[in-house]
Design an enzyme around this catalytic site. Sequence first.
Site, PDB file in Angstrom:
ATOM      1  N   GLY A 146       0.809  -1.217   0.000  1.00 11.38           N
ATOM      2  CA  GLY A 146       0.000   0.000   0.000  1.00 11.38           C
ATOM      3  C   GLY A 146       0.837   1.260   0.000  1.00 11.38           C
ATOM      4  O   GLY A 146       0.555   2.216  -0.727  1.00 11.38           O
ATOM      5  N   TYR A 147       1.887   1.253   0.799  1.00 10.24           N
ATOM      6  CA  TYR A 147       2.788   2.404   0.894  1.00 10.24           C
ATOM      7  C   TYR A 147       3.449   2.675  -0.452  1.00 10.24           C
ATOM      8  O   TYR A 147       3.470   3.810  -0.933  1.00 10.24           O
ATOM      9  CB  TYR A 147       3.844   2.118   1.962  1.00 10.24           C
ATOM     10  CG  TYR A 147       4.876   3.203   2.150  1.00 10.24           C
ATOM     11  CD1 TYR A 147       4.606   4.316   2.942  1.00 10.24           C
ATOM     12  CD2 TYR A 147       6.138   3.097   1.568  1.00 10.24           C
ATOM     13  CE1 TYR A 147       5.569   5.308   3.136  1.00 10.24           C
ATOM     14  CE2 TYR A 147       7.101   4.084   1.760  1.00 10.24           C
ATOM     15  CZ  TYR A 147       6.811   5.178   2.538  1.00 10.24           C
ATOM     16  OH  TYR A 147       7.760   6.150   2.733  1.00 10.24           O
TER      17      TYR A 147
END
EC number: 1.5.1.34
Length: 241
Positions: A146-147
């Site tokens: 996600g990052y």
Amino acid sequence: MAASGEARRVLVYGGRGALGSRCVQAFRARNWWVASIDVVENEEASASVVVKMTDSFTEQADQVTADVGKLLGDQKVDAILCVAGGWAGGNAKSKSLFKNCDMMWKQSMWTSTISSHLATKHLKEGGLLTLAGAKAALDGTPGMIGYGMAKGAVHQLCQSLAGKNSGMPPGAAAIAVLPVTLDTPMNRKSMPEADFSSWTPLEFLVETFHDWITGNKRPNSGSLIQVVTTDGKTELTPAYF
């Protein structure tokens, strides 16, 4: 850009975070007008826009845009510093994948997109917009899906804003900073055994922003500037593709 010696006007998106708070303190100490945009008020700022929490991007974007418009009126700002963000790990198999992706998107892309739109409305000609990227997202990030996705999108947005007909004011620059690890109290608490000499001091980025706002050593618009600290020495290096 404002004339030398003239008080600047700056918006800090994420103005209550570790880096944002330091930006507010440093620029207020120079007698600049500084507004904080965050989910809580920053009492050290000249003014604050409090972001209402919602799962609707359009609701949040409209609220912040309207509130900043009321605050500024027809006044322009010299810089918009988007220093909001956060970190979450997890690979594609992780049970928290969807939750973490959602959080990363909200913290990085919602804030960056809103900041970009604010720049088209309120940034002076020749002004500065900074976005918060990440050096890790120049490559695959299998342990923090996600990052990496969110930061990769920030990089793309920065490059788009530098293009023709992006909506940015004439002569304005959009620049993304791509640090490795910032030396924040939260990071020290979560990684007490780490090598702090490889972490970037917040003051270094604050001074870098000051240089760029005042036109000193400002990179070209669209630049992705890697921020790498080794043995306590920090260097800025453009990323090339």
